[in-house]
Write a protein that holds these residues in place. Structure first.
Motif, PDB file in Angstrom:
ATOM      1  N   GLY B 766     -11.223   4.601  79.383  1.00 55.40           N
ATOM      2  CA  GLY B 766     -12.231   4.993  79.099  1.00 55.40           C
ATOM      3  C   GLY B 766     -12.746   4.790  77.891  1.00 55.40           C
ATOM      4  N   CYS B 767     -12.669   4.132  76.823  1.00 55.32           N
ATOM      5  CA  CYS B 767     -13.247   4.205  75.262  1.00 55.32           C
ATOM      6  C   CYS B 767     -13.019   2.615  75.023  1.00 55.32           C
ATOM      7  CB  CYS B 767     -12.391   4.939  74.144  1.00 55.32           C
ATOM      8  SG  CYS B 767     -11.399   4.732  73.962  1.00 55.32           S
ATOM      9  N   SER B 768     -12.190   1.944  75.444  1.00 54.98           N
ATOM     10  CA  SER B 768     -11.997   0.590  75.741  1.00 54.98           C
ATOM     11  C   SER B 768     -11.252   0.177  74.392  1.00 54.98           C
ATOM     12  CB  SER B 768     -13.217  -0.028  75.536  1.00 54.98           C
ATOM     13  OG  SER B 768     -14.482  -0.106  74.995  1.00 54.98           O
ATOM     14  N   HIS B 769     -10.862   1.138  73.479  1.00 53.50           N
ATOM     15  CA  HIS B 769     -10.549   0.541  72.325  1.00 53.50           C
ATOM     16  C   HIS B 769      -8.715   0.462  72.544  1.00 53.50           C
ATOM     17  CE1 HIS B 769     -13.379   2.759  71.128  1.00 53.50           C
ATOM     18  NE2 HIS B 769     -13.679   1.438  70.297  1.00 53.50           N
ATOM     19  N   GLY B 770      -8.325  -0.988  71.860  1.00 53.50           N
ATOM     20  CA  GLY B 770      -6.813  -0.708  72.374  1.00 53.50           C
ATOM     21  C   GLY B 770      -6.149  -2.215  71.383  1.00 53.50           C
ATOM     22  N   GLY B 771      -5.072  -2.140  71.150  1.00 55.02           N
ATOM     23  CA  GLY B 771      -4.308  -2.474  70.330  1.00 55.02           C
ATOM     24  C   GLY B 771      -2.580  -3.722  71.132  1.00 55.02           C
ATOM     25  N   HIS B 772      -1.990  -3.532  70.165  1.00 55.02           N
ATOM     26  CA  HIS B 772      -0.797  -3.901  70.186  1.00 55.02           C
ATOM     27  C   HIS B 772      -0.190  -3.070  71.114  1.00 55.02           C
ATOM     28  CE1 HIS B 772      -1.549  -6.355  66.320  1.00 55.02           C
ATOM     29  NE2 HIS B 772      -0.567  -6.935  67.085  1.00 55.02           N
ATOM     30  N   LEU B 773       0.748  -3.429  71.966  1.00 51.73           N
ATOM     31  CA  LEU B 773       1.276  -2.717  73.123  1.00 51.73           C
ATOM     32  C   LEU B 773       2.059  -1.266  72.560  1.00 51.73           C
ATOM     33  CD1 LEU B 773       1.126  -1.602  75.669  1.00 51.73           C
ATOM     34  CD2 LEU B 773       2.865  -3.078  76.445  1.00 51.73           C
ATOM     35  N   GLU B 774       2.843  -1.843  71.663  1.00 49.78           N
ATOM     36  CA  GLU B 774       3.677  -1.247  70.915  1.00 49.78           C
ATOM     37  C   GLU B 774       3.303  -0.653  69.634  1.00 49.78           C
ATOM     38  OE1 GLU B 774       7.208   0.694  70.929  1.00 49.78           O
ATOM     39  OE2 GLU B 774       6.563  -1.215  72.105  1.00 49.78           O
ATOM     40  N   HIS B 775       1.994  -0.401  69.477  1.00 51.10           N
ATOM     41  CA  HIS B 775       1.516   0.457  68.739  1.00 51.10           C
ATOM     42  C   HIS B 775       0.582   1.101  68.845  1.00 51.10           C
ATOM     43  CE1 HIS B 775       0.649  -2.961  65.266  1.00 51.10           C
ATOM     44  NE2 HIS B 775       2.452  -2.445  65.331  1.00 51.10           N
ATOM     45  N   MET B 776       0.652   0.653  70.168  1.00 47.61           N
ATOM     46  CA  MET B 776      -0.516   1.874  70.638  1.00 47.61           C
ATOM     47  C   MET B 776       0.182   2.634  71.462  1.00 47.61           C
ATOM     48  SD  MET B 776      -4.095   1.039  70.828  1.00 47.61           S
ATOM     49  CE  MET B 776      -4.197   2.207  71.995  1.00 47.61           C
ATOM     50  N   ARG B 777       1.378   2.535  71.755  1.00 50.32           N
ATOM     51  CA  ARG B 777       2.193   2.912  72.713  1.00 50.32           C
ATOM     52  C   ARG B 777       2.839   4.665  71.452  1.00 50.32           C
ATOM     53  NH1 ARG B 777       7.033  -0.048  75.707  1.00 50.32           N
ATOM     54  NH2 ARG B 777       5.138  -0.010  77.676  1.00 50.32           N
ATOM     55  N   GLN B 778       3.606   3.985  70.398  1.00 49.94           N
ATOM     56  CA  GLN B 778       3.375   4.380  69.147  1.00 49.94           C
ATOM     57  C   GLN B 778       2.710   5.796  68.916  1.00 49.94           C
ATOM     58  OE1 GLN B 778       4.746   2.428  66.587  1.00 49.94           O
ATOM     59  NE2 GLN B 778       6.968   1.523  67.126  1.00 49.94           N
ATOM     60  N   TRP B 779       1.260   5.699  69.083  1.00 48.81           N
ATOM     61  CA  TRP B 779       0.932   6.284  68.640  1.00 48.81           C
ATOM     62  C   TRP B 779       0.026   7.367  69.885  1.00 48.81           C
ATOM     63  CZ3 TRP B 779      -3.326   6.697  64.820  1.00 48.81           C
ATOM     64  CH2 TRP B 779      -3.957   7.402  64.461  1.00 48.81           C
ATOM     65  N   MET B 780       0.306   6.761  71.435  1.00 49.50           N
ATOM     66  CA  MET B 780      -0.216   7.804  72.011  1.00 49.50           C
ATOM     67  C   MET B 780       1.073   8.566  72.005  1.00 49.50           C
ATOM     68  SD  MET B 780      -2.989   6.945  72.786  1.00 49.50           S
ATOM     69  CE  MET B 780      -3.600   8.298  73.318  1.00 49.50           C
ATOM     70  N   GLU B 781       2.604   8.015  71.451  1.00 49.17           N
ATOM     71  CA  GLU B 781       3.415   9.700  71.476  1.00 49.17           C
ATOM     72  C   GLU B 781       2.771  10.854  70.514  1.00 49.17           C
ATOM     73  OE1 GLU B 781       6.863   7.676  70.483  1.00 49.17           O
ATOM     74  OE2 GLU B 781       6.907   6.178  72.132  1.00 49.17           O
ATOM     75  N   LYS B 782       2.047  10.179  69.416  1.00 47.50           N
ATOM     76  CA  LYS B 782       1.940  11.097  68.735  1.00 47.50           C
ATOM     77  C   LYS B 782       0.722  11.770  68.413  1.00 47.50           C
ATOM     78  CE  LYS B 782       4.812   8.383  65.378  1.00 47.50           C
ATOM     79  NZ  LYS B 782       4.084   7.534  64.208  1.00 47.50           N
ATOM     80  N   HIS B 783      -0.550  11.198  69.006  1.00 43.80           N
ATOM     81  CA  HIS B 783      -1.408  11.269  68.804  1.00 43.80           C
ATOM     82  C   HIS B 783      -2.190  11.580  70.371  1.00 43.80           C
ATOM     83  CE1 HIS B 783      -1.709  11.001  64.954  1.00 43.80           C
ATOM     84  NE2 HIS B 783      -0.820  10.045  64.972  1.00 43.80           N
ATOM     85  N   GLN B 784      -3.249  12.497  70.714  1.00 43.35           N
ATOM     86  CA  GLN B 784      -3.832  12.346  71.899  1.00 43.35           C
ATOM     87  C   GLN B 784      -5.659  11.400  71.340  1.00 43.35           C
ATOM     88  OE1 GLN B 784      -4.762  16.516  73.169  1.00 43.35           O
ATOM     89  NE2 GLN B 784      -2.917  15.740  74.365  1.00 43.35           N
ATOM     90  N   LEU B 785      -5.713  11.483  70.939  1.00 43.14           N
ATOM     91  CA  LEU B 785      -6.913  10.805  70.388  1.00 43.14           C
ATOM     92  C   LEU B 785      -7.030   9.330  70.371  1.00 43.14           C
ATOM     93  CD1 LEU B 785      -9.327  13.394  68.377  1.00 43.14           C
ATOM     94  CD2 LEU B 785      -8.862  12.957  70.187  1.00 43.14           C
ATOM     95  N   CYS B 786      -8.240   8.652  70.911  1.00 42.15           N
ATOM     96  CA  CYS B 786      -8.225   7.831  70.150  1.00 42.15           C
ATOM     97  C   CYS B 786      -7.751   6.711  68.532  1.00 42.15           C
ATOM     98  CB  CYS B 786      -9.478   7.121  70.683  1.00 42.15           C
ATOM     99  SG  CYS B 786      -9.541   4.546  70.057  1.00 42.15           S
TER     100      CYS B 786
END
Lengths: 387, 797
Positions: B766-786
């Motif tokens: 959607g917003c084309s931001h991203g990063g390390h798969l592991e970091h993103m996964r951890q982040w998305m567990e806690k947060h909803q926003l990019c």
């Protein structure tokens, strides 16, 4: 773009033995076959179905725009010689959209080498991202082969767009195309953009502008027209190509679309009438000769006056009825004008036939001044009659 | 003929240009055969000097343009068709005032203009696309600017930045240059789709007005990035444009062809000129303001020079019939017009025309009682002929068709259940006619559910409007009251404005049987206001509401169904003011007529399929029609009738019903095929899909495509879908399967840890931001926003 400061700009794009000899040659088979490979070319490029063949048919073959619906898509390169009928001798090369310039089998040096202008057609009603990519590749390639080539972009089929969208897409295409070229390192390559449609006269106007850049005598012709109209009380004058109805030159006042359309329509009328009634014997193909002239008075006090300049050119003047009372003066001025034009082209031919290096002696600057002065004196001579 | 205090001088030939000296006491006009200086006096022009003298009158004397130095009293410059720029010194002794001829241009020079503060600088724009800056002290060209465009038509120095000038050219471009730098222009943008003929800087704002052959004047804010502020639409190619001094929003223009008049526009009112000066008999060639906002000079091809005073201007606004049309956010359309003779309103074809989806038109003034009308006309003779009509869709959610589209079901259940669901949805949005079609579908193609219909089904939400089958007039008691309270000044300038409000005619509103119409019944007022435009007011704003609307009276109008009650027993509700009672009796074979009168054929065909009866309206409102029991007569074939009904709905503009019924029919669909040809089916489906896409209901549209039975429709999803990739960093569209060329050197960083990502890179589509798969996964567990902070609700996986 400065055409005077940069004589090599067009000189380079014209082969040395290329002649502007509309006056003495008349279906001369030998010379035409000799020149055949060296004519300046206008290449029509663009994605498939972008309307290249339609443009060519409408502008040079008088096809009605609606009939272009039935044109098959072009599968091979079509060369179209415009030389046998028109002052500007050139070829239109209509490329099928799918031919790839970068294909090694494609002989780009031959094709682009003698090419005066590259017209790239973009379908404005379609997504033009691909077209822009292709444009960048094409222009880059063309520039590498022939650095004097003029790149023109026709933003085509704009008849179906509303004005706002037209503006937006023109701005967008302009911006992105120039950006792309800048990225490719071609900052100095200049693209001209034209909004065109075959359903009105915009395609003729755009083609006029393309062709004008290929005519070295264009500024001279414009100056001659300026002198003619200021001394004859004419409002607007067009030097029309008889066959294609594109204008080779006009005076420097702003071109109004309606006047140009009037001029084109008048040309049509004259051609049709002379084709039907002007034939003296069966063998004669060209009924447009130096006797041809036409006068149309409109009910709003405007007069349209057409005179034949030479076999390929006609002058259409738009003027007020009250200024037309002294038709003799206008006719006299016109004869001076015709004489001047003849001189312009004769000088060119002389330069070529004497074999002098055209890069030195044939610079266009020498021609306009001399020619302009000569008509100036004759026009001044006629002025007292006008006053 | 000529107004007394406008001065006119005829000369020997038409002038192409004129220029004023800095005090605006003298004017010079220049043309092919004329070049003269006049001094401007109170009632007259006096010839001061004729510059076209001498034995050798060559082409240098035929001027296209003339400019008068803004600093030096005696310095003039002209541009000639042969490319010469001639400088004249009025202070020279002797007859010839010619100071110097620059013949650097080889083609016609279209424009010359002096620097505003530097007396020695003169700039010219030529047909060959070049501009040259001349230094009058050295008598040579200081700089040459190559625009790389076609002819330059106008050059103007900016009053805000002394070194900047604007150049407009025939290919529609505007360029801004720094006079000290000739290599490149500062800015360039495409302003018009045709040649640009003139430009003018605003004296206070950073605005540039451009005039073009495409018949528009555009005002650009050049402050940072050129931004289009205003567009004025004229009737002909615009040749010249000049801002009115001391007025922020006013600009004068003259046309190149057709239109001989000079117009002064307010840029905020782009369609009607503020003032018009139509003294010229041929097209105007030049205009110049005389340093104050109330007088200006103009020359024309008819060889005249006029001084116009603003007090003599004609104001086209006053001649115009004020017509107002406004579309509200909810899809209502109001239209106000004066000058329509009241009786003629009944024959107005527009009022009879049914506007599908918009509702009925209410001619309010036309249905006043004669005495009320007479009272009105006495009070407001000028405005009595006004009407305000309204095509209303008010009172229900923004668009019931859209809302229905969201809630309709089209697969997953048997036909009759889907139909039942859809019928409920339609009713919930007061589309009773549509609901009825669904009921019919349910009855015809489903098993009858054993139940008592009126009790079983939840009663529909009470309609906010009432039914009536005839237009009733209500006495207009409060004529006096509204006459006093409604006479507002809605004038734009605080000037008295003739406003008139015609009291609402209280319609008794019927349900629109097709459901396409919402409740009306609001009172409507209309006004005919002739806005007199005050020429003295420098800054006025247009009213936001041309017609202050009166608050709608309560829409609920009980006690009007009395006349229809008798007939409803027979099951016939014949809505529509023009309907005849006979339409109710068309269902005389014991079944109900449920259609509006124009549906007669269809509705009389319905009864074969189902017997319907109408719930008794209790509190003066009509209940919807309920299917009581189905008496499916074996000898009646429902398919042709249903096909007819669907065609009818489609003809009314309700392609939704037609398309959806066809979809829901599933296996019964083929029954209809003999009656509806495939082209029409495709037409309906495509129409509905287009409608959905227009309302951004992509999911529903996809669903429809999926449910479609025609190959040409369901293959849509395979044809026109394209996925484009854009670079996450710069937002530019990238080539597929390749990195963005521009951002290629920069490696992709992880949005969480800000480190360069090596290996797997996960990103939100959607917003084309991203990063390390592991970091993103951890982040998305806690947060909803990019994690990048863009505010996007990211989804991974």
């Amino acid at each position: 773009m400065s055409y005077q400061d940069d004589p090599n700009g067009y000189v380079g794009s014209f082969p040395k033995d290329f002649t502007y000899g509309p006056f003495e040659q008349n279906g001369d088979g030998d010379s035409s076959s000799l020149q055949d490979d060296h004519k300046p070319r206008i290449l029509l490029r663009g994605l498939r179905r972008s309307g290249k063949s339609s443009i060519q048919k409408v502008v040079f073959h008088k096809m009605s725009p609606n009939e272009t619906w039935f044109l098959e898509s072009t599968n091979q390169m079509v060369k179209d010689d415009i030389n046998n009928s028109s002052l500007v001798q050139f070829q239109i090369w209509d490329f099928p959209g799918q031919i790839d310039f970068l294909d090694p089998t494609f002989d780009s040096d031959t094709i682009l080498g003698g090419c005066g202008a590259l017209v790239f057609v973009i379908d404005a009603q379609d997504d033009y991202q691909d077209a822009l990519d292709k444009l960048q590749l094409t222009v880059t390639k063309a520039y590498r082969v022939n650095s004097n080539i003029k790149s023109e972009v026709f933003i085509h089929k704009v008849d179906g767009l509303n004005d706002d969208y037209k503006m937006d897409s023109q701005g967008d295409i302009h911006h992105r195309a120039t950006d792309d070229l800048a990225e490719a390192g071609l900052h100095h390559v200049h693209l001209s953009f034209h909004l065109t449609s075959i359903y009105d006269h915009s395609i003729f106007e755009a083609f006029s502008k393309v062709v004008q850049k290929l005519i070295p005598q264009w500024p001279t012709l414009e100056n001659l027209l300026n002198i003619l109209i200021s001394n004859s009380g004419i409002e607007k004058a067009f030097l029309l190509d008889v066959v294609s109805r594109i204008y080779i030159a006009t005076d420097s006042s702003p071109v109004d679309m309606q006047s140009y359309e009037l001029g084109c329509d008048m040309m049509d009328v004259v051609m049709d009438i002379s084709c039907i009634y002007g034939m003296v014997d069966e063998t004669e193909t060209n009924t447009f000769n130096n006797e041809s002239s036409s006068l149309i008075k409109l009910n709003n006090g405007t007069v349209l006056y057409l005179r034949e300049v030479n076999k390929f050119l006609a002058l259409v003047c738009i003027l007020r009825e009250e200024n037309f009372q002294k038709q003799g003066v206008i006719d006299y001025n016109f004869l001076c004008f015709r004489h001047a034009i003849t001189q312009v082209f004769e000088l060119r031919n002389k330069c070529q036939s004497s074999g002098t290096d055209r890069r030195r002696s044939g610079t266009p600057d020498a021609v306009p001044n001399g020619a302009a002065d000569s008509t100036e004196s004759t026009s001044d001579h006629s002025q007292p009659q006008l006053a | 003929m000529i107004p007394s205090n406008t001065i006119c001088v005829s000369e020997e030939g038409p002038a192409n240009a004129l220029a004023l000296n800095k005090d605006a006491t003298q004017v010079v006009i220049a043309g092919r055969n004329v070049f003269k200086v006049f001094s401007i006096e109170e009632n007259d022009f006096t010839e001061v000097c004729n510059l076209r003298v001498g034995k050798n009158l060559n082409l240098n004397f035929s001027s296209i343009d003339v400019a008068w130095s803004t600093i030096e009293e005696n310095t003039l410059a002209t541009a000639a068709t042969n490319g010469a720029v001639v400088v004249w010194n009025l202070g020279r002794s002797g007859r010839s005032k010619q100071e110097h001829v620059f013949s650097d241009h080889k083609r016609t020079v279209n424009k010359v203009s002096f620097h505003l503060t530097e007396p020695a600088l003169l700039i010219s724009g030529s047909q060959d696309g070049m501009m040259k800056c001349f230094d009058l002290r050295m008598k040579e060209v200081a700089r040459t600017f190559i625009s790389n465009t076609e002819s330059i038509r106008d050059v103007q120095f900016s009053p805000h930045q002394a070194h900047t000038f604007a150049a407009v050219s025939e290919n529609g471009n505007v360029q801004l240059w720094d006079v000290r730098r000739h290599e490149r222009c500062l800015q360039q943008f495409t302003a018009h789709s045709g040649p640009v003929f003139a430009c003018d800087w605003h004296s206070e704002m950073p605005w540039l007005a451009t005039a073009s052959r495409d018949k528009t004047i555009k005002v650009w804010d050049i402050h940072a990035k050129p931004n289009l502020e205003h567009t004025i639409y004229t009737i002909a190619s615009v040749g010249h444009v000049k801002w009115r001094p001391q007025k922020k929003y006013q600009v004068a223009s003259c046309a190149l062809v057709l239109d001989c008049a000079v117009h002064v526009w307010d840029v905020r009112r782009p369609h009607v000129p503020l003032a018009t000066f139509a003294e010229h008999r041929d097209v105007t060639t030049a205009i110049a303001w005389q340093n104050d906002p109330n007088t200006f000079l103009s020359t024309s091809r008819d060889c005249s020079l006029y001084r116009h005073r603003f007090s003599e201007a004609a104001h086209p606004v006053l001649w115009a019939n004020p017509h107002g049309v406004c579309v509200s956010a909810r899809g209502d359309v109001t239209h106000a017009a004066p000058d329509c003779p009241l009786p003629a309103l009944h024959t107005n074809p527009a009022s009879d025309r049914y506007v599908p989806g918009l509702g009925r038109k209410q001619p309010t003034a036309g249905s006043l009682r004669p005495q009320a009308q007479a009272a009105l006309e006495r009070l407001f003779p000028g405005g009595a002929a006004s009407i305000l009509t309204r095509y209303s869709g008010e009172g229900r959610p923004p668009c019931c068709v859209v809302a229905c589209a969201k809630e309709y079901k089209m697969r997953g259940l048997p036909t009759h259940e889907l139909a039942e669901h859809n019928a409920k949805v339609a009713r919930a949005y007061n589309r009773h006619m549509v609901g009825h079609v669904w009921e019919v579908v349910r009855c015809v193609y489903g098993r009858p559910p054993p139940r008592e219909p009126p009790e079983r089904e939840p009663p529909p939400p009470p309609p906010a409007h009432t039914n009536s089958n005839a237009v009733e007039e209500e006495p207009l008691e409060e004529v006096e009251q509204w006459a006093e309270t409604q006479f507002h000044n809605s004038g734009v300038l605080g000037m008295p404005t003739l406003s008139i409000y015609i009291p609402p005619h209280k319609y008794k509103i019927r349900h629109d049987a097709t459901g396409a119409c919402g409740p009306e019944g609001s009172g409507w007022v209309s006004a005919a206001s002739a806005h007199y435009v005050d020429v003295e007011t420098a800054d006025w704003t247009l009213p936001e509401e041309a017609f202050p609307l009166r608050a709608p009276p309560p829409a609920h109008q009980p006690s009007i169904l009395d006349t229809t009650h008798g007939r409803t027993a027979a099951g016939g509700a014949s809505p529509g003011g023009s309907s005849s009672p006979g339409s109710g009796s068309s269902g005389s074979n014991g079944s109900a007529c449920t259609a509006p009168p124009n549906l007669e054929q269809t509705s009389s065909a319905y009864p074969g399929a189902a017997t319907l009866c109408r719930a008794q309206p209790e509190e003066g409102e009509s209940g919807p029609l309920w299917v009581v029991h189905e008496a499916l007569r074996p000898h009646v074939e429902p398919a042709p009738l249903l096909a007819l009904a669907l065609r009818h709905h489609a003809d009314l503009g309700d392609v939704q019903t037609a398309a959806l019924v066809m979809i829901v029919l599933h296996e019964h669909r083929s029954d209809l095929f003999p009656y509806i040809d495939e082209g029409l089916q495709e037409h309906w489906l495509l129409g509905y899909i287009e409608f959905l896409q227009k309302h951004k209901l992509w999911n529903v549209a996809t669903e429809v495509v999926r449910c479609a039975w025609l190959s040409s429709v369901w293959s849509l999803s395979q044809q026109s879908s394209s996925v484009t990739v854009c670079c996450g960093r710069c937002g530019r569209r990238a080539r597929p399967r390749a990195m963005c060329d521009r951002c290629l050197p920069h490696p992709d960083l992880c949005a969480v840890c800000r480190q360069v990502v090596r290996g797997l890179y996960a990103w939100c589509q959607g917003c084309s931001h991203g990063g390390h798969l592991e970091h993103m996964r951890q982040w998305m567990e806690k947060h909803q926003l990019c994690p990048a902070g863009c505010g996007h609700h990211c989804q991974l996986g």
